[in-house]
Design an enzyme around this catalytic site. Structure first.
Site, mmCIF file in Angstrom:
data_model
loop_
_atom_site.group_PDB
_atom_site.id
_atom_site.type_symbol
_atom_site.label_atom_id
_atom_site.label_comp_id
_atom_site.label_asym_id
_atom_site.label_seq_id
_atom_site.Cartn_x
_atom_site.Cartn_y
_atom_site.Cartn_z
ATOM 1 C CB THR A 216 -62.335 -1.651 -61.590
ATOM 2 O OG1 THR A 216 -63.086 -1.470 -60.377
ATOM 3 C CG2 THR A 216 -61.954 -3.111 -61.734
ATOM 4 C CD GLU B 161 -44.120 21.383 -47.155
ATOM 5 O OE1 GLU B 161 -43.815 21.565 -48.351
ATOM 6 O OE2 GLU B 161 -45.241 21.018 -46.792
ATOM 7 C CG HIS C 45 -48.119 20.593 -48.902
ATOM 8 N ND1 HIS C 45 -46.748 20.635 -49.038
ATOM 9 C CD2 HIS C 45 -48.590 20.135 -50.092
ATOM 10 C CE1 HIS C 45 -46.419 20.219 -50.241
ATOM 11 N NE2 HIS C 45 -47.512 19.915 -50.897
#
Length: 694
Positions: A58, A251, A294
């Site tokens: 929800t 990467e 990242h």
């Protein structure tokens, strides 16, 4: 009052058309068998049959995402919100996973729960034995994920994708579990696995333009520890009859690409006509010792550089590309060379139409949902390095009880030894790292990892193996005993302080005692533990912002990841949405003869104000002669980016300054005269041309 830009600059906009508290460890014995976690990879094969539920159903982000996924065709059968029961989006809403498991019989769960509670939500899903768990939240504390990984290894029912991953999508079955930009995808026969979301979307767009489409796309995610890695995905693609070609995107950071290269070598040896594999590795221009957007985009001691990973994959038989927009053409060529029926694949893809098409524009609500928490959710700092002298005081508290062991000033002698605790990303666990040298040039070549279970710590036998590798076996018994206790204490400190790296150099003095050399000490702690979970406040209070790059600190306050690069010859500022895409932008510019002054990731929640702030920060650097804006439209609304550029230009004196045109209507009508490019190569050549004229 806004800051006025007084420097004259050109801007190139490469705007892609929007193609489409610690707790005790838990062990779930009901799932124990002769099988293990590796055997759960088959759970990744999702499709029309997959019954999906949502945790946090929800919530605003989950609701929006579920609506889009339902419209796409995903078989969502309901969801869970603790303490609530009834109906949501016309589907069953249940108060806990136990009831959801019994009544809805889910094959997969989409965990749309904020970072502080996400690890607990994943653990609940493991306990309920949900076959596939997809966690998209960013900034989950590392040690929470290490605890989850420890639990995953005790069972053989549940498979985790993520965390901090875009998720998994099977276009050929119209099943999305995650937040991928749907219009970019098309049903087809190319499997894609990637660390970077933005680079995977660029690859998807290229494959879609080539008419090949995608069979299954798996987001490994850019965190330090991933529930599903590159090799896991490759194993699935090998056995998947719908997958005819494979794209791999890696990467800088970790060993996933090296592991993948070894797998590819073996695969090509044992299969007579292997599926063609194309690959890309981002981060060749990454700044050494810095995290590039990242959380996992950094290389630890002994880990390969992005350039070395590129070579490993190339030597293994993968065909390498330098930019993801080339994947479509390359894969089409490779399929033909392997004798596969490209025309048939394209025909199959073209027949599988559904309400989303490659060039349809996204609604603004389809931006990436970073599920962070509270007022600090826009903070994008990933880690905290403490100065050696500050870290030494913390270390002293932990090892002061080891009789005879001293923390001393000065460099370690050449006959010293290296040891510490870091993360073994392949094993998804902490590990002892050790090397029989303290010479910085030799440590990377001689370092060895000794992984252990996060929940139990390193056993004595493993510590003995590390000491043996350090070549301390001939040292005095006192020094060996001190080394044993030191490693145990480092492991304890590593867990208690929620560190990412804790390492340094030791030597044996003339009295036969062990010395720890404070200047060699590296203590890197997890920023997410503080920002997301409000843990480790005392450590983060030691941060000295006045000693950091002020532009990087200011960018952080606006949710921008900015890293200033050291190249004195650089003259191109960059503004990109997505860490992987930002790294690849630096690499590709350099390949074409350009030099970038910075790495800048606006993040998936960028606003027009964020874009304006990004311009301001970039322009503080006197080296910048032109700004290159590289935006993938599926992540950030293109109109919003344009508005941000307009905001910036209102404060820039552009008189007599060469300006580049854009094809975006909102920019074209602004009178700014910016250029637009769908081809990165064309855009790169133009930006380099302008930079060289200044």
């Amino acid at each position: 009052m806004g800051c006025r830009f007084t420097v004259k600059h050109s801007v190139i906009l490469y705007l892609k058309r929007r193609m489409r508290v610690r707790c005790s460890s838990r062990c779930f014995s009901t799932a124990r068998s002769l099988r293990g976690y590796d055997d759960t990879v088959h759970n990744l094969k999702i499709g029309k049959h997959t019954r999906v539920i949502y945790q946090g159903f929800t919530g605003r982000v989950a609701t929006t995402n579920a609506r889009d996924s339902l419209a796409y065709g995903t078989n969502i059968v309901g969801g869970v919100t603790p303490g609530k029961e009834g109906e949501h989006l016309g589907l069953p809403l249940l108060p806990d996973l136990r009831k959801a498991k019994e009544q809805l019989r889910p094959d997969a769960t989409a965990v749309f729960v904020a970072a502080p509670q996400c690890a607990k939500a994943i653990e609940d899903a493991i306990e309920a034995e949900i076959p596939l768990i997809v966690a998209v939240a960013e900034h989950i504390p590392l040690h929470d994920i290490l605890r989850v990984s420890s639990i995953l290894k005790t069972q053989s029912k549940s498979r985790l994708v993520g965390a901090n991953a875009p998720g998994i999508i099977a276009p050929i079955g119209f099943c999305r579990i995650g937040f991928q930009p749907l219009p970019t995808f098309a049903p087809g026969h190319i499997g894609i696995v990637a660390k970077s979301g933005t680079l995977s979307y660029e690859a998807v767009a290229s494959v879609t333009r080539a008419g090949l489409g995608q069979s299954l796309c798996i987001g490994m995610g850019g965190d330090i520890v991933a529930g599903t890695n590159l090799v896991d995905a490759l194993r699935v693609f090998e056995k998947d009859d719908e997958t005819e070609g494979i794209i791999l995107i890696g990467e800088v950071g970790g060993r996933a690409e090296e592991d993948a290269a070894e797998w590819i070598k073996d695969y090509r040896r044992r299969v007579s006509n292997p599926k063609p594999i194309a690959a890309l590795v981002g981060g060749k221009e990454a700044k050494v010792g810095r995290i590039m957007g990242h959380a996992g985009a950094w290389a630890a001691r002994g880990e390969a550089t992005a350039e070395e990973k590129y070579k490993y994959l190339e030597n293994a038989g993968a065909v390498m590309v330098d930019h993801p927009e080339k994947f479509g053409g390359v894969m089409k060529t490779l399929l033909k060379q392997s004798g596969r029926h490209v025309d048939k694949f394209q025909a199959n893809a073209s027949q599988q139409t559904r309400g989303f098409h490659t060039l349809r524009r996204f609604n603004s609500h389809m931006r990436i949902p970073h599920l962070t928490n509270g007022p600090t959710s826009n903070q994008q700092r990933r880690t905290l390095f403490l100065r050696p002298d500050v870290a030494s005081s913390l270390l002293n508290e932990e090892i002061s009880q080891i009789k005879g062991l001293k923390v001393v000033d000065g460099e370690s002698p050449d006959n010293g030894h290296y040891l510490g605790i870091i993360v073994d990303r392949t094993e998804r666990s902490p590990c002892i790292v050790a090397a029989p040298t303290s010479q910085q040039a030799l440590i990377d070549k001689r370092v060895k990892r000794f992984p252990y279970d996060w929940s139990h710590g390193p056993p004595d036998a493993l510590i003995a193996q590390a000491i043996d590798h350090m070549q301390l076996t001939s040292a005095p018994l006192t020094a060996k005993s001190q080394a044993t206790k030191l490693i145990a204490n480092l492991a304890k400190m590593y867990k208690e302080k929620e560190a990412i790296i804790l390492s340094g150099c030791v030597s044996v003095d003339d009295s036969g005692n062990l010395n720890f050399h404070s200047s060699s000490l590296t203590l890197m702690v997890d920023d997410s533990a503080f920002r997301s979970a409000k843990r480790q406040e005392s450590i983060h209070a030691l941060r000295e912002k006045t000693q950091e790059n002020q532009s990087e600190v200011d960018a952080e306050q606006d949710g921008i990841v900015y890293v200033e690069l050291d190249d004195a010859q650089a003259n191109i500022g960059t503004l990109v949405n997505g860490a992987g895409l930002a790294m690849n932008t630096l690499d590709a510019l350099r390949l074409h003869g350009g030099r970038a002054t910075n790495f800048l990731d606006t993040g998936g929640k960028a606003t027009s104000a964020t874009v304006k702030k990004s311009f301001e920060i970039i322009l503080r650097d006197p080296r910048v002669k032109v700004i290159f804006v590289n935006i993938f439209g599926g992540l950030t609304d293109g109109g919003m980016i344009a508005e941000g550029i307009l905001l910036a230009f209102k404060e820039v004196d552009m008189k007599n300054v060469p300006v580049v045109e854009t094809g975006q209507k909102i920019i074209a009508e602004s009178g700014l005269g910016l250029d637009a490019f769908d081809s990165f190569e064309e855009a790169a050549k133009r930006v380099i041309e302008i930079a060289n004229k200044h």
